[in-house]
Design a protein around this motif. Sequence first.
Motif, PDB file in Angstrom:
ATOM      1  N   TYR A   1      32.662 100.147  38.550  1.00 58.42           N
ATOM      2  CA  TYR A   1      31.586  99.457  37.833  1.00 58.42           C
ATOM      3  C   TYR A   1      30.502  98.954  38.787  1.00 58.42           C
ATOM      4  N   LEU A   2      30.887  98.574  39.999  1.00 60.65           N
ATOM      5  CA  LEU A   2      29.883  98.137  40.961  1.00 60.65           C
ATOM      6  C   LEU A   2      28.958  99.288  41.352  1.00 60.65           C
ATOM      7  N   SER A   3      29.514 100.470  41.560  1.00 59.64           N
ATOM      8  CA  SER A   3      28.685 101.628  41.890  1.00 59.64           C
ATOM      9  C   SER A   3      27.811 102.039  40.712  1.00 59.64           C
TER      10      SER A   3
ATOM     11  N   ASP B   1      28.748 108.633  41.656  1.00 61.22           N
ATOM     12  CA  ASP B   1      28.698 110.085  41.836  1.00 61.22           C
ATOM     13  C   ASP B   1      27.720 110.484  42.939  1.00 61.22           C
ATOM     14  N   THR B   2      27.690 109.696  44.002  1.00 59.11           N
ATOM     15  CA  THR B   2      26.915 110.042  45.191  1.00 59.11           C
ATOM     16  C   THR B   2      27.816 109.941  46.410  1.00 59.11           C
ATOM     17  N   ARG B   3      27.548 110.768  47.397  1.00 54.55           N
ATOM     18  CA  ARG B   3      28.340 110.724  48.620  1.00 54.55           C
ATOM     19  C   ARG B   3      28.118 109.406  49.365  1.00 54.55           C
ATOM     20  N   LEU B   4      26.943 108.813  49.184  1.00 56.99           N
ATOM     21  CA  LEU B   4      26.656 107.546  49.851  1.00 56.99           C
ATOM     22  C   LEU B   4      27.614 106.454  49.400  1.00 56.99           C
ATOM     23  N   SER B   5      27.977 106.443  48.121  1.00 56.05           N
ATOM     24  CA  SER B   5      28.894 105.412  47.624  1.00 56.05           C
ATOM     25  C   SER B   5      30.247 105.507  48.317  1.00 56.05           C
ATOM     26  N   VAL B   6      30.759 106.724  48.486  1.00 58.71           N
ATOM     27  CA  VAL B   6      32.049 106.904  49.150  1.00 58.71           C
ATOM     28  C   VAL B   6      31.947 106.536  50.630  1.00 58.71           C
ATOM     29  N   ILE B   7      30.832 106.875  51.256  1.00 61.49           N
ATOM     30  CA  ILE B   7      30.642 106.522  52.663  1.00 61.49           C
ATOM     31  C   ILE B   7      30.645 105.008  52.842  1.00 61.49           C
ATOM     32  N   ILE B   8      29.952 104.286  51.969  1.00 65.68           N
ATOM     33  CA  ILE B   8      29.900 102.825  52.068  1.00 65.68           C
ATOM     34  C   ILE B   8      31.285 102.216  51.874  1.00 65.68           C
ATOM     35  N   VAL B   9      31.999 102.686  50.858  1.00 71.16           N
ATOM     36  CA  VAL B   9      33.311 102.119  50.544  1.00 71.16           C
ATOM     37  C   VAL B   9      34.286 102.325  51.700  1.00 71.16           C
TER      38      VAL B   9
ATOM     39  N   VAL C   1      37.676 109.425  41.800  1.00 69.99           N
ATOM     40  CA  VAL C   1      37.058 108.547  40.801  1.00 69.99           C
ATOM     41  C   VAL C   1      35.548 108.475  40.995  1.00 69.99           C
ATOM     42  N   MET C   2      35.092 108.442  42.240  1.00 68.63           N
ATOM     43  CA  MET C   2      33.686 108.192  42.527  1.00 68.63           C
ATOM     44  C   MET C   2      32.830 109.454  42.526  1.00 68.63           C
ATOM     45  N   LEU C   3      33.444 110.623  42.709  1.00 69.64           N
ATOM     46  CA  LEU C   3      32.691 111.870  42.800  1.00 69.64           C
ATOM     47  C   LEU C   3      33.162 112.815  41.700  1.00 69.64           C
ATOM     48  N   ILE C   4      32.397 112.890  40.622  1.00 68.51           N
ATOM     49  CA  ILE C   4      32.800 113.725  39.486  1.00 68.51           C
ATOM     50  C   ILE C   4      32.019 115.041  39.444  1.00 68.51           C
ATOM     51  N   SER C   5      30.874 115.104  40.119  1.00 67.82           N
ATOM     52  CA  SER C   5      30.094 116.344  40.136  1.00 67.82           C
ATOM     53  C   SER C   5      30.721 117.350  41.092  1.00 67.82           C
ATOM     54  N   ASN C   6      30.682 118.606  40.713  1.00 69.47           N
ATOM     55  CA  ASN C   6      31.286 119.647  41.539  1.00 69.47           C
ATOM     56  C   ASN C   6      30.590 119.759  42.897  1.00 69.47           C
ATOM     57  N   ASN C   7      29.294 119.484  42.953  1.00 63.93           N
ATOM     58  CA  ASN C   7      28.544 119.604  44.206  1.00 63.93           C
ATOM     59  C   ASN C   7      28.818 118.471  45.182  1.00 63.93           C
ATOM     60  N   ASN C   8      29.418 117.370  44.706  1.00 59.08           N
ATOM     61  CA  ASN C   8      29.664 116.218  45.565  1.00 59.08           C
ATOM     62  C   ASN C   8      31.126 116.061  45.964  1.00 59.08           C
TER      63      ASN C   8
END
Length: 273
Positions: A125-127, A134-142, A213-220
Motif C-alpha cells: 500500500y505504501l508503494s 510495479d517499478t524496479r525502483l520500488s524493489v531497489i529501495i525496499v 508482490v511488487m513486480l506484476i508486469s512481465n517486463n519488470n
Amino acid sequence: MTALRRYPVLIALGLAALFMVVPFLIVAVNAVKSPAEYSQNGPLSLPHGLYLDGLKDFWQRVDYSQKLVNSVLISGSVALLATALSVLNAYAIGIGRIRGRTWVLAFFVLANLLPQEALVYPLYYLSKEAGLYDTRLSVIIVFTVIQSAFGTYLLSAVLGQFPREIIEAARIDGANKWQILVRIVVPVSRPTLGVLLVFFFIWTWNEFLLPLVMLISNNNQTVSVALGVLQGQRLMDATMTNAAALLGVLPAIVFFLVFQRTLTRGIAVGAVK
C-alpha cells in the motif's frame, strides 16, 4: 599428530563441498537431457548428447534476457546502495559515537529479525500511494533498506574497533569527517565492504516474495519470479524445469566466482582482526 588431527577437518570440508556440488551437477546434467531420455533412464543417468531445446524454450518463453537485465540491475543497485548506506550509518555509530548508540543498534537488529511476510502488506500500500508500485525502483529501495540494516549492524561492530590513533592523527593534519571517511575508513575497511557487496548481490538475486508482490508486469519481473510463475503454470517438463533452475542460479554462481578472491580476502582479514 597435527597432520592426523587435520584429517577429520579435511574430510568434513570435502563432504560439505560434495553435498553442495552434487545437486548443481544433477541439475546441469538433466538440463541438457531430452525428455524421452529423462523418462527412460531417470534423473541420475548421463546424457548421450547435448539437448539444448529445453534451455532455448525456457529462454524464449519467459524472455530470459529481459529478466536477466532486471535481476542484474536490481541486485547490483541494491548491493552498491546498501553498502554505501551501511558505511555512512556505521561511520556515525561506530566512530562518531552518536547518542543512543545502543538503542540504534537494537533497532537495526530488530529490522533484521522481521519476517518479510510481515512487510508485504504495508509495503504494497505504501508503494501504491507513492506511485512506485510495479517499478524496479520500488524493489531497489525496499531491499536497500533491508540489506543496509544488516550491513550497518555488522560494520558498526567493525568500525567500533577502528584505531582511534589513526583518526586523531588525521584530524591533527586537518582532515574533516568526510575526508577521514573517504581516505582512511573506506580504504582500510575495503575487504569487509567487498564481503558485504557480494552477499547483498546474491541475497537480493535470490529474493522471491517481495519481487513477486511488487513486480506484476512481465517486463519488470526478475529471474526468480519468472521461475516461480512458470512452475505455477505447470507448462514445463522435467528437463525444462532443470534448464530453468540452471539458468536461474548460473549468473549468481558466476558473480560469486568472479568475486571469490574478494570474499576470501575479506573473511581472512576479519579472522586476523
